[in-house]
Design a protein around this motif. Structure first.
Motif, PDB file in Angstrom:
ATOM      1  N   GLN A  55       0.212  -1.325  -0.116  1.00  0.00           N
ATOM      2  CA  GLN A  55       0.245  -0.267   0.083  1.00  0.00           C
ATOM      3  C   GLN A  55       0.736   1.029   0.257  1.00  0.00           C
ATOM      4  OE1 GLN A  55      -3.763  -0.548  -0.439  1.00  0.00           O
ATOM      5  NE2 GLN A  55      -2.643  -2.767  -0.567  1.00  0.00           N
ATOM      6  N   ILE A  56       1.981   0.994   0.451  1.00  0.00           N
ATOM      7  CA  ILE A  56       3.541   1.952   0.435  1.00  0.00           C
ATOM      8  C   ILE A  56       3.738   2.809  -1.090  1.00  0.00           C
ATOM      9  CG2 ILE A  56       5.098   3.488   1.031  1.00  0.00           C
ATOM     10  CD1 ILE A  56       5.163   1.313   3.826  1.00  0.00           C
ATOM     11  N   PRO A  57       3.227   3.444  -2.007  1.00  0.00           N
ATOM     12  CA  PRO A  57       3.395   3.891  -3.080  1.00  0.00           C
ATOM     13  C   PRO A  57       5.043   3.397  -3.236  1.00  0.00           C
ATOM     14  CG  PRO A  57       1.905   5.742  -2.194  1.00  0.00           C
ATOM     15  CD  PRO A  57       2.489   4.580  -1.292  1.00  0.00           C
ATOM     16  N   SER A  58       5.344   3.865  -4.639  1.00  0.00           N
ATOM     17  CA  SER A  58       7.102   3.564  -4.390  1.00  0.00           C
ATOM     18  C   SER A  58       7.436   2.753  -3.899  1.00  0.00           C
ATOM     19  CB  SER A  58       7.343   5.333  -4.313  1.00  0.00           C
ATOM     20  OG  SER A  58       6.686   5.865  -5.870  1.00  0.00           O
ATOM     21  N   LEU A  59       7.219   1.890  -3.325  1.00  0.00           N
ATOM     22  CA  LEU A  59       7.760   0.711  -2.122  1.00  0.00           C
ATOM     23  C   LEU A  59       7.880  -0.657  -3.228  1.00  0.00           C
ATOM     24  CD1 LEU A  59       9.393   0.084   0.650  1.00  0.00           C
ATOM     25  CD2 LEU A  59       7.325  -1.413   0.833  1.00  0.00           C
ATOM     26  N   THR A  60       9.186  -0.842  -4.061  1.00  0.00           N
ATOM     27  CA  THR A  60       9.416  -2.320  -4.293  1.00  0.00           C
ATOM     28  C   THR A  60       9.724  -3.602  -3.330  1.00  0.00           C
ATOM     29  OG1 THR A  60      11.339  -1.798  -4.853  1.00  0.00           O
ATOM     30  CG2 THR A  60       9.051  -1.279  -6.469  1.00  0.00           C
ATOM     31  N   ILE A  61       9.269  -4.243  -3.220  1.00  0.00           N
ATOM     32  CA  ILE A  61      10.282  -5.730  -2.781  1.00  0.00           C
ATOM     33  C   ILE A  61      10.663  -6.850  -3.325  1.00  0.00           C
ATOM     34  CG2 ILE A  61       9.849  -7.574  -1.008  1.00  0.00           C
ATOM     35  CD1 ILE A  61       7.139  -6.090  -0.591  1.00  0.00           C
ATOM     36  N   ASP A  62      11.484  -6.865  -3.863  1.00  0.00           N
ATOM     37  CA  ASP A  62      12.557  -7.184  -4.265  1.00  0.00           C
ATOM     38  C   ASP A  62      14.255  -8.444  -4.356  1.00  0.00           C
ATOM     39  OD1 ASP A  62      11.613  -6.025  -6.702  1.00  0.00           O
ATOM     40  OD2 ASP A  62      12.913  -4.034  -6.109  1.00  0.00           O
ATOM     41  N   ARG A  63      14.529  -8.982  -4.576  1.00  0.00           N
ATOM     42  CA  ARG A  63      16.263  -9.645  -3.930  1.00  0.00           C
ATOM     43  C   ARG A  63      17.255  -8.661  -4.314  1.00  0.00           C
ATOM     44  NH1 ARG A  63      15.029 -14.605  -2.852  1.00  0.00           N
ATOM     45  NH2 ARG A  63      13.153 -15.617  -3.307  1.00  0.00           N
ATOM     46  N   TRP A  64      18.717  -9.137  -2.982  1.00  0.00           N
ATOM     47  CA  TRP A  64      19.247  -7.622  -3.369  1.00  0.00           C
ATOM     48  C   TRP A  64      20.307  -8.388  -4.276  1.00  0.00           C
ATOM     49  CZ3 TRP A  64      24.844  -8.533  -1.806  1.00  0.00           C
ATOM     50  CH2 TRP A  64      25.486  -7.366  -2.397  1.00  0.00           C
ATOM     51  N   ILE A  92      15.515 -10.339   0.992  1.00  0.00           N
ATOM     52  CA  ILE A  92      14.448  -9.235   0.543  1.00  0.00           C
ATOM     53  C   ILE A  92      14.853  -8.441   0.746  1.00  0.00           C
ATOM     54  CG2 ILE A  92      12.443  -9.510   0.034  1.00  0.00           C
ATOM     55  CD1 ILE A  92      13.309 -11.534  -1.303  1.00  0.00           C
ATOM     56  N   CYS A  93      14.830  -7.262  -0.393  1.00  0.00           N
ATOM     57  CA  CYS A  93      14.819  -6.308   0.173  1.00  0.00           C
ATOM     58  C   CYS A  93      13.586  -4.927  -0.404  1.00  0.00           C
ATOM     59  CB  CYS A  93      16.167  -4.849  -0.146  1.00  0.00           C
ATOM     60  SG  CYS A  93      17.590  -5.669  -0.310  1.00  0.00           S
ATOM     61  N   LEU A  94      13.723  -4.174   1.025  1.00  0.00           N
ATOM     62  CA  LEU A  94      12.448  -3.350  -0.068  1.00  0.00           C
ATOM     63  C   LEU A  94      12.751  -1.874   0.111  1.00  0.00           C
ATOM     64  CD1 LEU A  94      10.386  -3.874   3.540  1.00  0.00           C
ATOM     65  CD2 LEU A  94      10.020  -4.437   1.705  1.00  0.00           C
ATOM     66  N   ASN A  95      13.446  -0.901  -0.933  1.00  0.00           N
ATOM     67  CA  ASN A  95      13.449  -0.487  -1.498  1.00  0.00           C
ATOM     68  C   ASN A  95      12.513   1.110  -2.022  1.00  0.00           C
ATOM     69  OD1 ASN A  95      16.355  -1.436  -2.233  1.00  0.00           O
ATOM     70  ND2 ASN A  95      15.257  -2.992  -3.325  1.00  0.00           N
ATOM     71  N   TYR A  96      12.796   2.521  -1.754  1.00  0.00           N
ATOM     72  CA  TYR A  96      11.621   3.319  -1.645  1.00  0.00           C
ATOM     73  C   TYR A  96      12.369   4.120  -2.677  1.00  0.00           C
ATOM     74  CZ  TYR A  96       8.797   7.127  -0.973  1.00  0.00           C
ATOM     75  OH  TYR A  96       7.915   7.873  -0.761  1.00  0.00           O
ATOM     76  N   HIS A  97      11.794   4.381  -3.820  1.00  0.00           N
ATOM     77  CA  HIS A  97      12.158   5.255  -4.979  1.00  0.00           C
ATOM     78  C   HIS A  97      14.119   4.851  -5.085  1.00  0.00           C
ATOM     79  CE1 HIS A  97       9.578   7.962  -5.478  1.00  0.00           C
ATOM     80  NE2 HIS A  97       8.804   7.786  -4.308  1.00  0.00           N
ATOM     81  N   GLY A  98      14.354   3.175  -5.164  1.00  0.00           N
ATOM     82  CA  GLY A  98      14.454   2.325  -6.122  1.00  0.00           C
ATOM     83  C   GLY A  98      16.514   2.389  -4.517  1.00  0.00           C
ATOM     84  N   ARG A  99      15.889   3.604  -3.195  1.00  0.00           N
ATOM     85  CA  ARG A  99      17.052   3.148  -2.180  1.00  0.00           C
ATOM     86  C   ARG A  99      16.621   1.705  -0.987  1.00  0.00           C
ATOM     87  NH1 ARG A  99      18.915   8.426   1.146  1.00  0.00           N
ATOM     88  NH2 ARG A  99      20.181   6.857   2.143  1.00  0.00           N
ATOM     89  N   GLU A 100      17.462   1.440  -0.932  1.00  0.00           N
ATOM     90  CA  GLU A 100      17.063   0.421   0.265  1.00  0.00           C
ATOM     91  C   GLU A 100      16.803   1.137   1.948  1.00  0.00           C
ATOM     92  OE1 GLU A 100      18.166  -3.296   2.814  1.00  0.00           O
ATOM     93  OE2 GLU A 100      20.186  -2.355   1.529  1.00  0.00           O
ATOM     94  N   CYS A 113      10.479   5.373   4.807  1.00  0.00           N
ATOM     95  CA  CYS A 113      10.783   5.294   3.476  1.00  0.00           C
ATOM     96  C   CYS A 113      10.303   7.061   3.241  1.00  0.00           C
ATOM     97  CB  CYS A 113       9.242   4.979   2.547  1.00  0.00           C
ATOM     98  SG  CYS A 113       8.936   3.396   2.721  1.00  0.00           S
ATOM     99  N   TYR A 114       9.910   7.606   4.174  1.00  0.00           N
ATOM    100  CA  TYR A 114      10.069   9.508   3.891  1.00  0.00           C
ATOM    101  C   TYR A 114      10.521   9.579   4.390  1.00  0.00           C
ATOM    102  CZ  TYR A 114       4.917   8.079   3.162  1.00  0.00           C
ATOM    103  OH  TYR A 114       3.764   7.344   2.506  1.00  0.00           O
TER     104      TYR A 114
END
Length: 105
Positions: free
Chosen positions: A14-23, A29-37, A101-102
């Motif tokens: 539900q958090i806009p621009s948050l992605t969940i990807d493998r490093w 598994i990392c949480l990245n906001y606008h490409g930043r972990e 994130c913020y």
């Protein structure tokens, strides 16, 4: 993925621009906001978050979990481990991720 981690993932989507990807090519598994972990998982019930020292103090977050997952981490680190053991703890962890994130932008 455990039901608990799935419940957290559902809230995090539900958090806009948050992605969940493998490093890279790892199992981390990392949480990245606008490409930043801003966080990464340690197992299914610990999230290592990057928060300001002010928020760590305000939220009275304990360094106990961090000491278990990163024994040599400085007590002044912005990274802090947060454990969630049941579904009641999921919203609080999701709120901390949103704060992370913020702060990252």
């Amino acid at each position: 993925m455990t039901p608990l981690r799935h419940a957290l993932k559902q809230q995090l989507t539900q958090i806009p621009s948050l992605t969940i990807d493998r490093w890279k090519d790892t199992h981390l598994i990392c949480l990245n906001y606008h490409g930043r972990e801003v966080a990464h998982f340690h197992g299914d019930d610990i999230l290592d978050l990057r928060l300001s020292l002010k928020i760590i103090r305000q939220e009275a977050l304990s360094r106990e979990v961090s000491a278990r997952i990163h024994p040599k981490r400085s007590q002044n680190s912005r990274w802090i481990g947060v454990e969630f053991k049941d579904e009641a703890g999921v919203p609080a962890v999701a709120r901390l991720v949103q704060q992370a994130c913020y702060e990252s932008i």
